[in-house]
Design a protein around this motif. Sequence first.
Motif, PDB file in Angstrom:
ATOM      1  N   ALA A  37       0.833  -1.204   0.000  1.00  0.00           N
ATOM      2  CA  ALA A  37       0.000   0.000   0.000  1.00  0.00           C
ATOM      3  C   ALA A  37       0.866   1.253   0.000  1.00  0.00           C
ATOM      4  CB  ALA A  37      -0.928  -0.011   1.216  1.00  0.00           C
ATOM      5  N   TRP A  38       2.001   1.221   0.709  1.00  0.00           N
ATOM      6  CA  TRP A  38       2.925   2.365   0.742  1.00  0.00           C
ATOM      7  C   TRP A  38       3.471   2.634  -0.658  1.00  0.00           C
ATOM      8  CZ3 TRP A  38       4.632   6.489   3.122  1.00  0.00           C
ATOM      9  CH2 TRP A  38       5.898   6.985   2.843  1.00  0.00           C
ATOM     10  N   VAL A  39       3.930   1.593  -1.336  1.00  0.00           N
ATOM     11  CA  VAL A  39       4.486   1.750  -2.688  1.00  0.00           C
ATOM     12  C   VAL A  39       3.414   2.236  -3.656  1.00  0.00           C
ATOM     13  CG1 VAL A  39       5.466   0.486  -4.645  1.00  0.00           C
ATOM     14  CG2 VAL A  39       6.355   0.109  -2.351  1.00  0.00           C
ATOM     15  N   ALA A  40       2.209   1.682  -3.565  1.00  0.00           N
ATOM     16  CA  ALA A  40       1.122   2.109  -4.451  1.00  0.00           C
ATOM     17  C   ALA A  40       0.774   3.571  -4.223  1.00  0.00           C
ATOM     18  CB  ALA A  40      -0.111   1.236  -4.234  1.00  0.00           C
ATOM     19  N   THR A  41       0.919   4.041  -2.987  1.00  0.00           N
ATOM     20  CA  THR A  41       0.580   5.428  -2.676  1.00  0.00           C
ATOM     21  C   THR A  41       1.674   6.397  -3.095  1.00  0.00           C
ATOM     22  OG1 THR A  41      -0.786   4.728  -0.816  1.00  0.00           O
ATOM     23  CG2 THR A  41      -0.067   7.013  -0.825  1.00  0.00           C
ATOM     24  N   VAL A  42       2.924   6.127  -2.709  1.00  0.00           N
ATOM     25  CA  VAL A  42       3.978   7.120  -2.939  1.00  0.00           C
ATOM     26  C   VAL A  42       4.637   7.013  -4.312  1.00  0.00           C
ATOM     27  CG1 VAL A  42       4.444   7.417  -0.494  1.00  0.00           C
ATOM     28  CG2 VAL A  42       5.825   5.813  -1.813  1.00  0.00           C
ATOM     29  N   ILE A  43       4.456   5.908  -5.009  1.00  0.00           N
ATOM     30  CA  ILE A  43       4.992   5.794  -6.373  1.00  0.00           C
ATOM     31  C   ILE A  43       3.864   5.701  -7.393  1.00  0.00           C
ATOM     32  CG2 ILE A  43       6.370   4.390  -7.967  1.00  0.00           C
ATOM     33  CD1 ILE A  43       8.113   3.615  -5.593  1.00  0.00           C
ATOM     34  N   GLY A  44       2.854   4.864  -7.113  1.00  0.00           N
ATOM     35  CA  GLY A  44       1.764   4.650  -8.068  1.00  0.00           C
ATOM     36  C   GLY A  44       0.931   5.891  -8.333  1.00  0.00           C
ATOM     37  N   LEU A  45       0.521   6.566  -7.274  1.00  0.00           N
ATOM     38  CA  LEU A  45      -0.314   7.760  -7.465  1.00  0.00           C
ATOM     39  C   LEU A  45       0.435   8.907  -8.141  1.00  0.00           C
ATOM     40  CD1 LEU A  45      -2.454   7.702  -4.208  1.00  0.00           C
ATOM     41  CD2 LEU A  45      -3.141   7.079  -6.523  1.00  0.00           C
ATOM     42  N   PRO A  46       1.706   9.174  -7.787  1.00  0.00           N
ATOM     43  CA  PRO A  46       2.430  10.197  -8.551  1.00  0.00           C
ATOM     44  C   PRO A  46       2.604   9.836 -10.027  1.00  0.00           C
ATOM     45  CG  PRO A  46       3.485   9.909  -6.447  1.00  0.00           C
ATOM     46  CD  PRO A  46       2.432   8.824  -6.567  1.00  0.00           C
ATOM     47  N   LEU A  47       2.707   8.543 -10.340  1.00  0.00           N
ATOM     48  CA  LEU A  47       2.764   8.140 -11.748  1.00  0.00           C
ATOM     49  C   LEU A  47       1.471   8.515 -12.472  1.00  0.00           C
ATOM     50  CD1 LEU A  47       4.515   4.660 -11.585  1.00  0.00           C
ATOM     51  CD2 LEU A  47       5.305   6.646 -12.881  1.00  0.00           C
ATOM     52  N   LEU A  48       0.342   8.331 -11.787  1.00  0.00           N
ATOM     53  CA  LEU A  48      -0.943   8.710 -12.385  1.00  0.00           C
ATOM     54  C   LEU A  48      -1.018  10.213 -12.604  1.00  0.00           C
ATOM     55  CD1 LEU A  48      -3.384   6.540 -10.240  1.00  0.00           C
ATOM     56  CD2 LEU A  48      -2.469   6.010 -12.492  1.00  0.00           C
TER      57      LEU A  48
END
Length: 191
Positions: free
Chosen positions: A65-76
């Motif tokens: 969840a940490w990776v999805a939040t701090v890397i995934g969302l900025p990618l979006l």
Amino acid sequence: MAPKPGAEWSTALSHLVLGVVSLHAAVSTAEASRGAAAGFLLQVLAATTTLAPGLSTHEDCLAGAWVATVIGLPLLAFDFHWVNGDRSSANLLLGGGMVLAVAGGHLGPEGRSVAGQAMLLVVAVTILIVAVFTANTYGMGGAMLGVAGLLSRLEEDRLLLLPKEDVCRWALAVGSWAYCRALHTQRLQWE
């Protein structure tokens, strides 16, 4: 305290819906934007790790969840800003996410929680600002990503008769769907 009856089903269903919505978004954006597709895939992985019993621990789920939040969302957000010509904000959001990802090991659990929620809100607000200026109604609906971040800070354990974490995942699923539609709308406007 024992979990309420049906809480396990509610949690599994919210993870499943978030995973399916994110997978659909990843597949539908893969050709036009590899960055956004990667961000959606990180959400898929984070949502589905909890559905496979025995494959992950609670700490693994939190790390996902940490990776999805701090890397995934900025990618979006990067792709949304880039398509709209806002290159500096796109790079700033992605760079900030990468710095948070690296610094995450030095933060305590509360620090990671606050940093993740701050990233979620920054991404949602910047997408909302661009969506308002470009009249992209789906982008405005993508603000549900920020609502998920705000809901997670509430003291209540239950919202709308569901566990708070499940409501946050439902809000993330709605925000992800709206954001996927916003990306398609923006791409059509620029073609």
